[in-house]
Design a protein around this motif. Structure first.
Motif, PDB file in Angstrom:
ATOM      1  N   SER A  67     -11.679 -19.671  13.117  1.00 25.50           N
ATOM      2  CA  SER A  67     -12.672 -18.690  13.557  1.00 25.50           C
ATOM      3  C   SER A  67     -12.409 -18.231  14.991  1.00 25.50           C
ATOM      4  CB  SER A  67     -14.089 -19.273  13.443  1.00 25.50           C
ATOM      5  OG  SER A  67     -14.318 -20.245  14.448  1.00 25.50           O
ATOM      6  N   TYR A  68     -11.465 -18.895  15.683  1.00 22.50           N
ATOM      7  CA  TYR A  68     -11.108 -18.526  17.048  1.00 22.50           C
ATOM      8  C   TYR A  68      -9.913 -17.574  17.032  1.00 22.50           C
ATOM      9  CZ  TYR A  68     -14.177 -22.091  18.956  1.00 22.50           C
ATOM     10  OH  TYR A  68     -15.273 -22.832  19.306  1.00 22.50           O
TER      11      TYR A  68
ATOM     12  N   VAL B 109     -26.689 -17.181  22.530  1.00 22.84           N
ATOM     13  CA  VAL B 109     -25.684 -16.174  22.197  1.00 22.84           C
ATOM     14  C   VAL B 109     -25.893 -15.786  20.738  1.00 22.84           C
ATOM     15  CG1 VAL B 109     -23.218 -15.681  22.008  1.00 22.84           C
ATOM     16  CG2 VAL B 109     -24.067 -17.164  23.843  1.00 22.84           C
ATOM     17  N   LYS B 110     -26.085 -14.506  20.488  1.00 22.37           N
ATOM     18  CA  LYS B 110     -26.275 -14.019  19.119  1.00 22.37           C
ATOM     19  C   LYS B 110     -24.959 -14.130  18.350  1.00 22.37           C
ATOM     20  CE  LYS B 110     -29.803 -10.764  20.561  1.00 22.37           C
ATOM     21  NZ  LYS B 110     -30.100  -9.372  20.851  1.00 22.37           N
ATOM     22  N   ASP B 111     -25.066 -14.258  17.034  1.00 23.89           N
ATOM     23  CA  ASP B 111     -23.879 -14.388  16.187  1.00 23.89           C
ATOM     24  C   ASP B 111     -22.887 -13.254  16.407  1.00 23.89           C
ATOM     25  OD1 ASP B 111     -24.796 -16.727  15.082  1.00 23.89           O
ATOM     26  OD2 ASP B 111     -25.623 -15.787  13.284  1.00 23.89           O
TER      27      ASP B 111
ATOM     28  N   LEU C 153     -20.670 -13.954  19.412  1.00 19.98           N
ATOM     29  CA  LEU C 153     -19.962 -15.233  19.478  1.00 19.98           C
ATOM     30  C   LEU C 153     -18.453 -15.053  19.663  1.00 19.98           C
ATOM     31  CD1 LEU C 153     -20.401 -18.234  19.455  1.00 19.98           C
ATOM     32  CD2 LEU C 153     -20.171 -18.206  16.965  1.00 19.98           C
ATOM     33  N   GLN C 154     -17.850 -14.120  18.951  1.00 25.04           N
ATOM     34  CA  GLN C 154     -16.409 -13.876  19.081  1.00 25.04           C
ATOM     35  C   GLN C 154     -16.055 -13.483  20.522  1.00 25.04           C
ATOM     36  OE1 GLN C 154     -14.138 -14.365  16.660  1.00 25.04           O
ATOM     37  NE2 GLN C 154     -12.429 -13.777  17.946  1.00 25.04           N
TER      38      GLN C 154
ATOM     39  N   THR D  66     -19.349 -12.801  33.419  1.00 25.88           N
ATOM     40  CA  THR D  66     -20.599 -12.443  32.774  1.00 25.88           C
ATOM     41  C   THR D  66     -20.398 -12.682  31.288  1.00 25.88           C
ATOM     42  OG1 THR D  66     -21.050 -10.760  34.437  1.00 25.88           O
ATOM     43  CG2 THR D  66     -22.251 -10.601  32.352  1.00 25.88           C
ATOM     44  N   VAL D  67     -21.215 -13.555  30.725  1.00 29.21           N
ATOM     45  CA  VAL D  67     -21.078 -13.876  29.311  1.00 29.21           C
ATOM     46  C   VAL D  67     -22.232 -13.253  28.533  1.00 29.21           C
ATOM     47  CG1 VAL D  67     -19.799 -16.014  29.720  1.00 29.21           C
ATOM     48  CG2 VAL D  67     -22.276 -16.093  29.566  1.00 29.21           C
ATOM     49  N   PRO D  68     -21.968 -12.939  27.256  1.00 28.04           N
ATOM     50  CA  PRO D  68     -23.029 -12.341  26.454  1.00 28.04           C
ATOM     51  C   PRO D  68     -24.139 -13.360  26.185  1.00 28.04           C
ATOM     52  CG  PRO D  68     -21.133 -12.852  25.081  1.00 28.04           C
ATOM     53  CD  PRO D  68     -20.735 -13.124  26.508  1.00 28.04           C
ATOM     54  N   GLY D  69     -25.338 -12.861  25.993  1.00 30.48           N
ATOM     55  CA  GLY D  69     -26.454 -13.739  25.656  1.00 30.48           C
ATOM     56  C   GLY D  69     -27.649 -13.473  26.523  1.00 30.48           C
ATOM     57  N   ASP D  70     -28.647 -14.334  26.363  1.00 24.61           N
ATOM     58  CA  ASP D  70     -29.880 -14.184  27.112  1.00 24.61           C
ATOM     59  C   ASP D  70     -30.568 -15.536  27.187  1.00 24.61           C
ATOM     60  OD1 ASP D  70     -31.871 -12.969  28.539  1.00 24.61           O
ATOM     61  OD2 ASP D  70     -32.380 -11.515  26.981  1.00 24.61           O
TER      62      ASP D  70
END
Length: 163
Positions: A99-100, A52-54, A57-58, A38-42
């Motif tokens: 950034s990763y 995916v909201k900023d 993202l992380q 399940t990944v974040p977002g909509d």
């Protein structure tokens, strides 16, 4: 077939979907060859994209990293060289890599030979090299380096990265 009709919104007929699934499933080990996340977002407003909201993202980057390179816990040391005159491109690549989570990238200077394609030279596991190469769109240009102790991966920026 009724479950498919109730659970899936598509223009593919349910009987055809089930047949495709059966062809796919023969000999497929669901316990070891399939992962569900399940990944974040909509959904976007038109439903065609996943957004995916900023602030998420992380979390998404960590999910992708853990999926591509399960169990990675140590830091990945990367040196970035440039075969281009414009070093600002290399600076942006280093910034993007850093950034990763678990990546420590640094600019290492100019490379003598001008390359048409960005190259990734790996001194570590191939799964880690593939993961890093995917970040810089160089998945087809991964090479194994001889054993080197001070860095895990070397990236040489080529002409293709300008675009």
């Amino acid at each position: 077939e009724e479950i498919v009709v109730q659970s899936v919104n598509t223009n593919i007929p349910p009987a055809y979907m089930i047949e495709l699934f059966r062809e796919f499933a023969i000999g497929f080990d669901f316990d070891s060859n399939m992962t569900m996340l399940t990944v974040p977002g909509d959904y976007s407003t038109n439903g065609a994209n996943w957004v995916v909201k900023d602030e998420d993202l992380q979390e998404l980057q960590e999910i992708i990293r853990d999926h591509m390179v399960p169990g990675i816990s140590g830091e990945i040391s990367i040196k970035v060289y440039s075969s281009l005159e414009d070093t600002s491109i290399s600076d942006r690549v280093v910034q993007r890599l850093n950034s990763y989570a678990h990546i420590n990238a640094s600019y290492a200077g100019r490379h003598d030979i001008k390359l048409p394609l960005t190259e990734v030279i790996s001194y570590t596991e191939s799964s880690i090299a593939s993961y890093v190469a995917s970040i810089v769109n160089a998945t087809n240009n991964i090479y194994l380096g001889e054993e080197q102790k001070d860095v895990d991966i070397v990236i040489i920026i080529g002409e293709d990265i300008k675009n």
